[in-house]
Design a protein around this motif. Sequence first.
Motif, short mmCIF file in Angstrom:
data_model
loop_
_atom_site.label_atom_id
_atom_site.label_comp_id
_atom_site.label_asym_id
_atom_site.label_seq_id
_atom_site.Cartn_x
_atom_site.Cartn_y
_atom_site.Cartn_z
N SER A 158 0.79 -1.21 -0.08
CA SER A 158 -0.08 0.00 -0.37
C SER A 158 0.82 1.29 0.07
CB SER A 158 -1.04 -0.03 1.44
OG SER A 158 -1.48 1.34 1.63
N THR A 159 0.81 2.31 -0.95
CA THR A 159 1.43 3.37 -1.08
C THR A 159 1.36 4.01 0.34
OG1 THR A 159 -0.46 4.76 -1.98
CG2 THR A 159 1.30 3.50 -3.40
N ASN A 160 0.19 4.09 1.09
CA ASN A 160 0.14 4.80 2.27
C ASN A 160 1.24 4.24 3.48
OD1 ASN A 160 -1.89 6.54 1.41
ND2 ASN A 160 -2.71 6.44 3.68
N GLN A 162 -1.11 -2.55 -5.96
CA GLN A 162 -0.88 -2.46 -4.72
C GLN A 162 -1.55 -4.00 -4.28
OE1 GLN A 162 -1.43 1.58 -2.38
NE2 GLN A 162 -3.50 1.06 -3.39
N GLY A 205 -4.25 -2.65 -1.10
CA GLY A 205 -4.63 -1.32 -1.01
C GLY A 205 -5.82 -1.17 0.35
N ARG A 206 -5.80 0.22 0.83
CA ARG A 206 -6.63 0.19 1.96
C ARG A 206 -7.65 1.36 1.68
NH1 ARG A 206 -4.17 1.98 6.14
NH2 ARG A 206 -1.86 2.41 5.38
N GLY A 207 -8.89 1.32 2.06
CA GLY A 207 -9.66 2.38 1.99
C GLY A 207 -10.12 2.85 3.47
N ARG A 208 -10.80 3.92 3.38
CA ARG A 208 -11.54 4.32 4.63
C ARG A 208 -12.15 3.29 5.47
NH1 ARG A 208 -15.77 7.77 4.14
NH2 ARG A 208 -15.54 8.34 6.21
N TRP A 238 -9.17 -1.41 -0.83
CA TRP A 238 -9.33 -0.71 -1.91
C TRP A 238 -8.53 -1.41 -3.14
CZ3 TRP A 238 -11.54 3.62 -3.07
CH2 TRP A 238 -11.43 4.45 -4.58
N PHE A 255 -1.44 6.53 -5.41
CA PHE A 255 -0.24 7.16 -4.73
C PHE A 255 -0.47 7.69 -3.34
CE2 PHE A 255 -1.25 11.88 -4.85
CZ PHE A 255 -2.35 11.85 -5.75
N ASP A 257 -15.17 11.72 -1.26
CA ASP A 257 -15.19 11.01 -2.52
C ASP A 257 -15.57 11.81 -3.68
OD1 ASP A 257 -15.11 8.74 -0.96
OD2 ASP A 257 -17.40 8.25 -1.15
N LYS A 269 -18.60 6.52 -7.98
CA LYS A 269 -17.26 6.88 -7.28
C LYS A 269 -16.29 7.02 -8.25
CE LYS A 269 -14.79 5.80 -3.37
NZ LYS A 269 -14.77 5.96 -1.78
N GLY A 302 -11.14 8.00 -4.40
CA GLY A 302 -11.18 8.24 -2.92
C GLY A 302 -10.00 8.65 -2.22
N ILE A 303 -10.07 9.16 -0.95
CA ILE A 303 -8.70 9.53 -0.22
C ILE A 303 -8.81 8.90 1.11
CG2 ILE A 303 -7.57 11.68 0.91
CD1 ILE A 303 -8.45 13.25 -1.41
N ILE A 321 -4.37 8.66 -2.42
CA ILE A 321 -5.24 8.90 -3.25
C ILE A 321 -5.14 7.68 -4.65
CG2 ILE A 321 -6.26 10.50 -5.16
CD1 ILE A 321 -5.10 12.76 -3.70
N GLY A 322 -6.65 7.30 -4.60
CA GLY A 322 -6.66 6.39 -5.63
C GLY A 322 -7.75 6.74 -6.75
C1 BTN Z 1 -11.75 5.34 0.23
O1 BTN Z 1 -12.47 6.06 -0.57
O2 BTN Z 1 -12.24 4.62 1.21
C2 BTN Z 1 -10.09 5.99 0.25
C3 BTN Z 1 -9.38 5.13 -0.69
C4 BTN Z 1 -8.03 5.33 -0.69
C5 BTN Z 1 -6.98 4.49 -1.67
C6 BTN Z 1 -5.76 4.98 -1.87
S1 BTN Z 1 -4.86 4.17 -3.05
C7 BTN Z 1 -3.48 4.79 -2.62
C8 BTN Z 1 -3.48 5.07 -1.16
N1 BTN Z 1 -2.94 3.69 -0.67
C9 BTN Z 1 -3.78 2.92 -0.06
O3 BTN Z 1 -3.44 1.75 0.45
N2 BTN Z 1 -5.05 3.72 -0.03
C10 BTN Z 1 -4.71 4.70 -0.59
#
Ligand code: BTN
Length: 242
Positions: free
Chosen positions: A16-18, A41, A44-47, A52, A61, A105, A112, A115-116, A134-135
């Motif tokens: 995950s870039t985060n 990724q 990848g993680r979302g809120r 994600w 990124f 969003d 959608k 997301g951030i 941000i994705g």
């Molecule tokens: C959301 O709407 O739930 C937020 C999504 C955020 C996704 C981005 S992709 C780049 C960065 N790395 C992650 O693991 N998550 C964010």
Amino acid sequence: MNYHNFNILHFEKIDSTNSKAMEMAVLGQLNDRGVILADEQNSGRGRLNRVWVSDKGNLYFSLLLRPKIAISNVSELSFVSISALSLVISEILPNSDIKLKWPNDLLVNGKKISGILLESKISAQNLDFVVIGIGVNLVSSPQNTLFPATNIKDYGALISNIEMLKKFLDKFEDLYQNYLEFGFKKARNIWLDKAYKLKEEISVKIDEQEIRGVFENIDEAGNLILRTKTGEKKINCADVGV
Ligand code: BTN
């Protein structure tokens, strides 16, 4: 690669870039305005602990910032970022309806596209750094998601992840500089101008509780102000339904 004042580290595939940006920032390996970009990724993680989906072709990124702002203002940065992104998407898809759904969003014709995920580190009551992840769906979007999703290619536009990132950084550079000098006003106005369901009745889900009311405004810190039957409520973390 350097672009404006940003330093971009490009990976083919990472978890995950985060996570990577947080790890590197803690170790002092990523400076202010460092960007981690990944083509794919694995995690990848979302809120709200959501996954994600991060297949190749879309933009993933995370941007590291070390602004000298109070902890209570940190969430404003997600509004600055999504507002900058909305300016880019409006240019790429000029005939589409671009809306910003609270908190962060980006919707194209009601679906959608981006997301951030904002994460921060605090030491001794001070903000140490913020990671803005941000994705943006460029060529594909996940099926069967909680909210319907779309992507840029669905509207006939093709853009690579690097080109999209550069376009974002062009807009972000200006809006972030304005934010640091003059505060939240400009970004808040851009956000409100594209706000989804502003002044309309919405339902807001906080954990398992659902509240209905009129989406009156966002306040100076980006909280949602909801007018309900029992009075005005200030909400800082929730899902807004349709
Ligand atoms: C959301 O709407 O739930 C937020 C999504 C955020 C996704 C981005 S992709 C780049 C960065 N790395 C992650 O693991 N998550 C964010």
